[in-house]
Write a protein that holds these residues in place. Sequence first.
Motif, PDB file in Angstrom:
ATOM      1  N   ALA A  60      28.108  17.176  47.596  1.00 14.58           N
ATOM      2  CA  ALA A  60      28.577  18.731  47.642  1.00 14.58           C
ATOM      3  C   ALA A  60      29.870  18.728  46.884  1.00 14.58           C
ATOM      4  N   PHE A  61      30.480  17.637  46.855  1.00 12.84           N
ATOM      5  CA  PHE A  61      31.816  17.783  45.983  1.00 12.84           C
ATOM      6  C   PHE A  61      31.602  17.629  44.487  1.00 12.84           C
ATOM      7  N   PHE A  62      30.644  16.637  44.272  1.00 11.83           N
ATOM      8  CA  PHE A  62      30.589  16.145  42.946  1.00 11.83           C
ATOM      9  C   PHE A  62      29.595  17.426  42.163  1.00 11.83           C
ATOM     10  N   GLY A  63      28.795  18.050  42.995  1.00 14.11           N
ATOM     11  CA  GLY A  63      27.918  19.245  42.461  1.00 14.11           C
ATOM     12  C   GLY A  63      29.161  20.226  42.107  1.00 14.11           C
ATOM     13  N   VAL A  64      30.080  20.556  42.646  1.00 13.58           N
ATOM     14  CA  VAL A  64      31.241  21.498  42.340  1.00 13.58           C
ATOM     15  C   VAL A  64      31.915  21.099  41.121  1.00 13.58           C
ATOM     16  N   ILE A  65      32.346  19.755  41.208  1.00 12.41           N
ATOM     17  CA  ILE A  65      33.237  19.463  39.877  1.00 12.41           C
ATOM     18  C   ILE A  65      32.279  19.520  38.643  1.00 12.41           C
ATOM     19  N   LEU A  66      31.108  19.360  38.640  1.00 11.76           N
ATOM     20  CA  LEU A  66      30.285  19.233  37.583  1.00 11.76           C
ATOM     21  C   LEU A  66      29.855  20.763  36.850  1.00 11.76           C
ATOM     22  N   CYS A  67      30.352  21.686  37.767  1.00  9.55           N
ATOM     23  CA  CYS A  67      30.309  23.034  37.286  1.00  9.55           C
ATOM     24  C   CYS A  67      31.597  23.662  36.588  1.00  9.55           C
ATOM     25  N   ILE A  68      32.485  22.990  36.561  1.00  6.48           N
ATOM     26  CA  ILE A  68      33.842  23.113  35.966  1.00  6.48           C
ATOM     27  C   ILE A  68      33.924  23.069  34.566  1.00  6.48           C
ATOM     28  N   PRO A  69      34.271  24.178  33.728  1.00  2.00           N
ATOM     29  CA  PRO A  69      34.404  23.726  32.354  1.00  2.00           C
ATOM     30  C   PRO A  69      35.023  22.450  31.723  1.00  2.00           C
ATOM     31  N   ALA A  70      34.765  21.695  30.770  1.00  2.00           N
ATOM     32  CA  ALA A  70      35.224  20.336  30.571  1.00  2.00           C
ATOM     33  C   ALA A  70      36.422  20.449  30.010  1.00  2.00           C
ATOM     34  N   VAL A  71      36.900  21.588  29.196  1.00  2.00           N
ATOM     35  CA  VAL A  71      37.981  21.824  28.622  1.00  2.00           C
ATOM     36  C   VAL A  71      38.646  23.060  28.632  1.00  2.00           C
ATOM     37  N   SER A  72      39.969  22.991  28.354  1.00  2.00           N
ATOM     38  CA  SER A  72      40.710  24.450  28.533  1.00  2.00           C
ATOM     39  C   SER A  72      41.452  24.698  27.219  1.00  2.00           C
ATOM     40  N   PRO A  73      41.713  26.089  26.794  1.00  2.00           N
ATOM     41  CA  PRO A  73      40.988  27.231  27.479  1.00  2.00           C
ATOM     42  C   PRO A  73      39.616  27.482  27.267  1.00  2.00           C
TER      43      PRO A  73
END
Length: 365
Positions: free
Chosen positions: A309-322
């Motif tokens: 569950a935790f890993f799935g959320v992390i992998l949906c976050i954009p890899a770079v910013s902005p």
Amino acid sequence: MGEYTIAISNILNEHQVSNSGANVGLYIAYMLIGVAYCYLGLKWSAYLNKFMIYWVAAGTIIVVIAMPVMSPTHPSAEWVFTEFQNSTGYKNSGLAFFLGLLQAGWTLIGYENGAQIAEGTKNADTTGPRGIIIAVVFAIAQGIVLCVATLFSIQDVEELQNSSFPLSTLFIRATNPQLAVFILVVLTVAQFGSLCNSLLANAQLIWSMSRDECLPFHKFWYKLSGKHQVPLRILLLEAVICILVILPLLGSEVYWSAIMSTAVICVNVAYGLPYLCRLIWKRNEIHKGPFNLGRYSIIVNGIAVAWIAFFGVILCIPAVSPVDPVTMNWASLMIGAILIFSLVFWFVSGRKNYKGPMQTIGDTK
């Protein structure tokens, strides 16, 4: 192999271009060759797996010895084991660390293939779980050794980050063009073995679902072909789906990163759903086979579900910013589409036809 030849040429000429067309073409060719090999049957799959054991072991030894020995320079041990560089654009280094887990998550999957094809082996109730444990342990050990050897062989981190072919660049800078090509051939053969195992394992899974009548046109997919009784129709279905899924890469390079994240998330969720169902509905009722975790079973199940569950959320976050349309992580959108498709499929067909697991009885020709 053509892809790697282009990569070597581009790097040596210090002029790197995108080769999405060549990559997609090679992808389709490997897919069709993999289907043809799987059609030879489980015996030839066993031959390939035995060969791959020695091939991967020899390749790993070559890489971990040749790169550090031939590298013109070596970073310090302090840099290898303690250096942390945050190039994501996020100020939070902890978030950058978690975003880096994608590669680890991608490599530590696929070990369930042994369980899926264990149905066709002797003593499947013990060989299946034993194969999973062996695969995980060896993957971790091999990964640590390769990571250390690679880190001690890196010449220019910034060049690797900006390279269209970072793997080829790494091998060329650490060794020479000839050995770099040889190492890439080793990796290509290893990837082909992984492809064949994945195709066959997924075919076995879809065939079992057809046997249990939870797929549309299940009688059509349940048929086996050839003297080796191989689910050829399902193998061809896999190839068609995979080819259709990869085609958008021709128009967008961002699509590939979304596919990678989506694949890792979906595979891990597929691992975790049985664990979640057991925790909720069958915590104390499940039948224990000859290979089980005993009193640690529930604890391990709970940790696995929480991590997925935790890993799935992390992998949906954009890899770079902005974040913009190019750097956006579109995995969440793709997962939403998959979820909608799965729910519609289940309520329209799966729930109506599924009557529980069945035994394989009678002729399936």
